[in-house]
Design a protein around this motif. Structure first.
Motif, PDB file in Angstrom:
ATOM      1  N   VAL A  23      11.001  -4.258  -6.468  1.00 33.41           N
ATOM      2  CA  VAL A  23       9.940  -4.706  -5.568  1.00 33.41           C
ATOM      3  C   VAL A  23      10.409  -5.985  -4.884  1.00 33.41           C
ATOM      4  O   VAL A  23      10.643  -7.000  -5.543  1.00 33.41           O
ATOM      5  CB  VAL A  23       8.629  -4.970  -6.324  1.00 33.41           C
ATOM      6  CG1 VAL A  23       7.524  -5.369  -5.345  1.00 33.41           C
ATOM      7  CG2 VAL A  23       8.220  -3.733  -7.133  1.00 33.41           C
ATOM      8  N   SER A  27       6.591  -6.861  -0.141  1.00 27.48           N
ATOM      9  CA  SER A  27       6.391  -5.414  -0.206  1.00 27.48           C
ATOM     10  C   SER A  27       5.589  -5.070  -1.457  1.00 27.48           C
ATOM     11  O   SER A  27       5.283  -5.933  -2.279  1.00 27.48           O
ATOM     12  CB  SER A  27       7.736  -4.677  -0.200  1.00 27.48           C
ATOM     13  OG  SER A  27       8.442  -4.931  -1.406  1.00 27.48           O
ATOM     14  N   SER A  28       5.257  -3.781  -1.602  1.00 26.98           N
ATOM     15  CA  SER A  28       4.423  -3.331  -2.711  1.00 26.98           C
ATOM     16  C   SER A  28       5.211  -2.428  -3.655  1.00 26.98           C
ATOM     17  O   SER A  28       6.331  -2.004  -3.352  1.00 26.98           O
ATOM     18  CB  SER A  28       3.223  -2.551  -2.170  1.00 26.98           C
ATOM     19  OG  SER A  28       3.670  -1.325  -1.584  1.00 26.98           O
ATOM     20  N   ASP A  31       5.958   0.729  -1.912  1.00 29.06           N
ATOM     21  CA  ASP A  31       7.135   0.597  -1.049  1.00 29.06           C
ATOM     22  C   ASP A  31       8.423   0.735  -1.874  1.00 29.06           C
ATOM     23  O   ASP A  31       9.381   1.384  -1.452  1.00 29.06           O
ATOM     24  CB  ASP A  31       7.142  -0.760  -0.344  1.00 29.06           C
ATOM     25  CG  ASP A  31       5.995  -0.934   0.633  1.00 29.06           C
ATOM     26  OD1 ASP A  31       5.537   0.069   1.207  1.00 29.06           O
ATOM     27  OD2 ASP A  31       5.548  -2.093   0.804  1.00 29.06           O
ATOM     28  N   ARG A  35      11.271   3.507  -1.501  1.00 29.26           N
ATOM     29  CA  ARG A  35      12.632   3.038  -1.233  1.00 29.26           C
ATOM     30  C   ARG A  35      13.623   3.687  -2.203  1.00 29.26           C
ATOM     31  O   ARG A  35      14.743   4.041  -1.800  1.00 29.26           O
ATOM     32  CB  ARG A  35      12.666   1.513  -1.356  1.00 29.26           C
ATOM     33  CG  ARG A  35      14.033   0.869  -1.286  1.00 29.26           C
ATOM     34  CD  ARG A  35      13.902  -0.645  -1.240  1.00 29.26           C
ATOM     35  NE  ARG A  35      15.189  -1.293  -1.499  1.00 29.26           N
ATOM     36  CZ  ARG A  35      15.428  -2.592  -1.310  1.00 29.26           C
ATOM     37  NH1 ARG A  35      14.466  -3.374  -0.840  1.00 29.26           N
ATOM     38  NH2 ARG A  35      16.607  -3.116  -1.575  1.00 29.26           N
ATOM     39  N   ASP A 327      16.672  -6.410   1.604  1.00 28.41           N
ATOM     40  CA  ASP A 327      16.421  -5.526   2.737  1.00 28.41           C
ATOM     41  C   ASP A 327      16.853  -4.098   2.400  1.00 28.41           C
ATOM     42  O   ASP A 327      18.001  -3.863   2.032  1.00 28.41           O
ATOM     43  CB  ASP A 327      17.183  -6.043   3.960  1.00 28.41           C
ATOM     44  CG  ASP A 327      16.927  -5.211   5.194  1.00 28.41           C
ATOM     45  OD1 ASP A 327      17.615  -4.180   5.368  1.00 28.41           O
ATOM     46  OD2 ASP A 327      16.045  -5.568   5.991  1.00 28.41           O
TER      47      ASP A 327
END
Length: 348
Positions: A23, A27-28, A31, A35, A327
């Protein structure tokens, strides 16, 4: 059935990927899990042999706590890459539950599942108690016995007179994935050797015992029905970018995260900007320097040379690549650059 892992042309060993559904700040958890699916699909196309996810609990930076559930989604979203646990922390679970769940995964995805087992709880003592609620035995005390019990639940071969005689996991029969023992010490290495199983060493976060652990594993290895000779994997942190400067900048996020972790600060992975703006003191810089001293960070050529040196030093049968990159696109590009430089064969 997935074939044996293919070695990279430049390194001579297969490369896998270790992911924690990290994490990132801003972001969560949702997410992070999405990812991870995108990363699995990406590294499969590049020719990486495996993607493993690790069990941790109560850590805001790690969303892979329900490891087998994450594995199911990764396997469903891919077609050829092996999907495994790096690992399931056995003290947190009844062996029967692990056998049932991994046999189910193997039934859905034949020949693509790896069962990596660890001894640590992957969390703090209070959370460990909440997971297992077993006050009778300290976490990890029955580790060898529980591994043997786990295997017997798959195979249904508890000996006569055993209190579990006649029991078998359902699903279970004929559905046991390859077993790996994970470790960061000579203890786990010796257990893997005693049981004749594959061994994966966590060099990415516990580098000091690497050489001693591999030596203990190979010297004490006893052939088993599963494995005739020692087979060792080494997990290493890698950050690869087009320039050394970019790679160092990207890696600073992970370095600050490790410094915070050692201070009991479990917040999500910071961005490079957050890491650069952090008011580093001398102690923190020393910790970060020590942590990063075993990472392989830089351009593709530099990274391949670093991994080659590690492979030569350890005689590892496989390397597993971990990476802490804030990222998501740069994270995937790190794996792309490494795959190209190492000569991985893209999936057909």
């Amino acid at each position: 059935m997935t074939p044996d892992p293919t070695p990279s042309a430049e390194l001579g060993v297969p490369l896998g990927v270790l992911d924690l559904a990290t994490v990132a700040s801003g972001s969560s958890e949702r997410d992070a899990l999405r990812r991870s699916v995108a990363l699995a699909q990406h590294v499969e196309a590049l020719g990486y042999s495996r993607i493993w996810v690790a069990e941790h609990h109560g850590m805001p930076a790690v969303a892979s706590s329900a490891t087998d559930v994450v594995m199911a989604h990764l396997a469903q979203a891919t077609a050829t890459i092996r999907v495994g646990s790096g690992g399931i922390m056995l003290p947190n679970h009844a062996p029967l539950i692990v056998a049932e769940r991994f046999a189910t995964l193997e039934a859905f995805h034949p020949g693509r599942i790896d069962l990596g087992i660890g001894r640590a709880p992957g969390t703090d003592p209070r959370t460990a108690w909440a997971l297992r609620r077993d006050e009778a035995a300290p976490q990890g005390e029955r580790f060898v016995e529980e591994i043997q019990e786990l295997v017997r639940f798959f195979d249904g071969d508890f000996p006569r007179g055993h209190h579990l005689e006649g029991m078998q996991a359902v699903p279970g029969a004929g559905l046991r994935p390859p077993l790996w023992l994970l470790g960061s010490s000579t203890f786990s290495a010796q257990v893997a050797a005693l049981l004749g199983q594959r061994f994966a060493f966590a060099y990415h976060f516990a580098p000091d015992a690497l050489d001693d652990a591999l030596a203990a594993y190979r010297q004490s290895f006893r052939p088993s029905a599963d494995l005739a000779e020692p087979y060792a994997m080494v997990a290493v942190t890698v950050v690869c970018a087009d320039t050394d400067e970019d790679a160092q900048r990207m890696a600073l996020s992970g370095a600050l995260s490790m410094v915070r972790l050692r201070n009991g600060d479990l917040r999500p992975l910071p961005s490079p900007e957050e890491a650069l703006a952090h008011p580093w003191d001398d102690r923190e810089r020393a910790v970060a320097d020590k942590v990063m001293s075993t990472w392989v960070v830089g351009t593709p050529d530099r990274v391949v040379k670093g991994l080659q040196a590690l492979a030569d030093r350890t005689a590892a049968d496989e390397l597993m690549i971990a990476g802490h990159v804030w990222d998501a696109e740069l994270h995937r590009r790190s794996y792309t650059l490494l795959a190209e430089a190492a000569g991985l064969a893209p999936a057909a």
